[in-house]
Design a protein around this motif. Structure first.
Motif, PDB file in Angstrom:
ATOM      1  N   UNK A 190       0.824  -1.207   0.000  1.00 49.56           N
ATOM      2  CA  UNK A 190       0.000   0.000   0.000  1.00 49.56           C
ATOM      3  C   UNK A 190       0.853   1.250   0.000  1.00 49.56           C
ATOM      4  N   UNK A 191       1.944   1.235   0.767  1.00 49.90           N
ATOM      5  CA  UNK A 191       2.847   2.387   0.805  1.00 49.90           C
ATOM      6  C   UNK A 191       3.445   2.635  -0.578  1.00 49.90           C
ATOM      7  N   UNK A 192       3.853   1.577  -1.263  1.00 47.36           N
ATOM      8  CA  UNK A 192       4.406   1.718  -2.610  1.00 47.36           C
ATOM      9  C   UNK A 192       3.387   2.365  -3.535  1.00 47.36           C
ATOM     10  N   UNK A 193       2.147   1.910  -3.444  1.00 49.84           N
ATOM     11  CA  UNK A 193       1.095   2.474  -4.311  1.00 49.84           C
ATOM     12  C   UNK A 193       0.890   3.966  -4.029  1.00 49.84           C
ATOM     13  N   UNK A 194       0.936   4.352  -2.739  1.00 53.72           N
ATOM     14  CA  UNK A 194       0.758   5.756  -2.388  1.00 53.72           C
ATOM     15  C   UNK A 194       1.965   6.587  -2.803  1.00 53.72           C
ATOM     16  N   UNK A 195       3.159   5.983  -2.704  1.00 49.13           N
ATOM     17  CA  UNK A 195       4.357   6.668  -3.192  1.00 49.13           C
ATOM     18  C   UNK A 195       4.254   6.931  -4.694  1.00 49.13           C
ATOM     19  N   UNK A 196       3.794   5.914  -5.422  1.00 46.08           N
ATOM     20  CA  UNK A 196       3.657   6.052  -6.874  1.00 46.08           C
ATOM     21  C   UNK A 196       2.647   7.128  -7.237  1.00 46.08           C
ATOM     22  N   UNK A 197       1.688   7.356  -6.328  1.00 46.01           N
ATOM     23  CA  UNK A 197       0.687   8.392  -6.568  1.00 46.01           C
ATOM     24  C   UNK A 197       1.203   9.777  -6.192  1.00 46.01           C
ATOM     25  N   UNK A 247      11.320   8.914  -5.249  1.00 51.51           N
ATOM     26  CA  UNK A 247       9.978   8.339  -5.147  1.00 51.51           C
ATOM     27  C   UNK A 247       9.456   7.918  -6.525  1.00 51.51           C
ATOM     28  N   UNK A 248       9.699   8.771  -7.521  1.00 56.51           N
ATOM     29  CA  UNK A 248       9.238   8.435  -8.865  1.00 56.51           C
ATOM     30  C   UNK A 248       9.878   7.130  -9.328  1.00 56.51           C
ATOM     31  N   UNK A 249      11.188   7.011  -9.099  1.00 54.70           N
ATOM     32  CA  UNK A 249      11.886   5.788  -9.508  1.00 54.70           C
ATOM     33  C   UNK A 249      11.351   4.589  -8.731  1.00 54.70           C
ATOM     34  N   UNK A 250      11.016   4.798  -7.444  1.00 62.01           N
ATOM     35  CA  UNK A 250      10.462   3.705  -6.637  1.00 62.01           C
ATOM     36  C   UNK A 250       9.148   3.214  -7.233  1.00 62.01           C
ATOM     37  N   UNK A 251       8.319   4.172  -7.699  1.00 65.77           N
ATOM     38  CA  UNK A 251       7.061   3.781  -8.309  1.00 65.77           C
ATOM     39  C   UNK A 251       7.258   3.012  -9.594  1.00 65.77           C
TER      40      UNK A 251
END
Length: 324
Positions: free
Chosen positions: A260-267, A301-305
């Motif tokens: 969920x954290x990854x999804x929110x980071x991607x957003x 963060x963008x790269x993480x997404x």
């Protein structure tokens, strides 16, 4: 008290002897004797002043406390008059709310909010819906809530509560849910919640006042209350029954939270928003984010997404949020 007991046993007062046997100074004996005689607990014999007669303490207490009881009764009467006056004012206030078109009431203080919630709980007859963000609950607050909820459940009120998944890691919350569930309350958890909400009988809703204060906004406008109930129902449908994290497997629960954290980071959400959405402290959220970015080898963060999407980490296994 020691001197009174000594006089009862010996009947005659020998101050020096009393001081020795009670291990008191002569001045202490004199002071105690003065206090007992002034309060009417000891009376000197008319024919023999050295002989002291003890008086029933209950009779003396009646005399001493009569004025105090009179004062208390007067204050109670004044208290009832003040409450009656405020009650009559409340009737006018509610009339003004009914005449208004918005149906909103602002309660600015914490104590006033508690009083309003307690009154709404006492008047509730059918159902209460609660969205309770955050993973940790204070034990004292849970104990107070359990007493109130037990009374409502005993009246047949249906209770449904949404928590964040992080509440499953909290021992007091687990114990509270176990006890209340045994009485008929229902609990579910979700990764994300829309915020704090309490609705009584689908007629009155409480939401937090904007900002960092402890105030609340009370909503009675039927269309708005209906909308909030529908929002609750959507999240309730997608939420999972409450169970502690150990039962579900700590690793599995942790992976769900990280996903969920990854999804929110991607957003593109900020740390503060992610922490609030997931019901965890900002410090804990930042630790999760740092661990995730390290595992992905991401520098931004963008790269993480992007990396998370390539590795299929944004796939929630078919689970979608009510808003998604």
């Amino acid at each position: 008290m020691a001197l009174y007991q000594w006089v009862v046993r010996n009947e005659r007062l020998d101050r020096d002897r009393a001081a020795r046997e009670l291990d008191l100074g002569r001045a202490e004996v004199d002071a105690a004797l003065a206090a007992l005689t002034e309060r009417g607990l000891l009376k000197a014999d008319v024919d023999d002043p050295a002989r002291l007669r003890p008086v029933d303490p209950d009779l003396v207490a009646v005399v001493v406390t009569t004025s105090l009881e009179t004062s208390i009764r007067a204050q109670q009467a004044a208290l009832h008059r003040i409450r009656d006056q405020f009650a009559s004012l409340r009737g006018h206030y509610l009339d003004s709310l009914r005449r208004g078109s918005v149906g909103l009431e602002l309660i600015p203080g914490l104590e006033e909010v508690r009083a309003a919630l307690n009154r709404a709980s006492a008047e509730c007859t059918e159902e209460i819906l609660t969205s309770q963000p955050g993973g940790n609950r204070v034990p004292a607050a849970l104990q107070e809530a359990l007493a109130r909820d037990t009374e409502m459940l005993s009246r047949g009120v249906r209770m449904r509560t949404l928590y964040h998944h992080t509440a499953r890691f909290n021992g007091p919350s687990q114990a509270y849910v176990a006890m209340a569930s045994g009485l008929g309350a229902e609990y579910r958890t979700a990764h994300e919640l829309f915020g704090r909400l309490i609705v009584f009988d689908r007629k009155v809703a409480f939401i937090p006042e904007q900002g960092d204060g402890w105030g609340a906004v009370v909503i009675r406008e039927p269309s708005v209350v209906h909308f909030l109930c529908e929002l609750f129902e959507q999240y309730w449908t997608h939420a999972e029954p409450f169970s502690d994290a150990v039962t579900d497997g700590l690793e599995a629960v942790a992976k769900d939270i990280d996903r969920t954290i990854v999804r929110l980071l991607a957003a593109g959400m900020k740390d503060e928003t992610i922490a609030r959405r997931l019901g965890m402290s900002l410090r804990t959220a930042r630790k999760h984010i740092a661990d995730i970015m390290e595992q992905l080898g991401a520098e931004s963060r963008f790269q993480a997404g992007v990396l998370a999407a390539r590795q299929g980490l944004l796939d929630d296994g078919g689970k979608t949020s009510p808003a998604g």
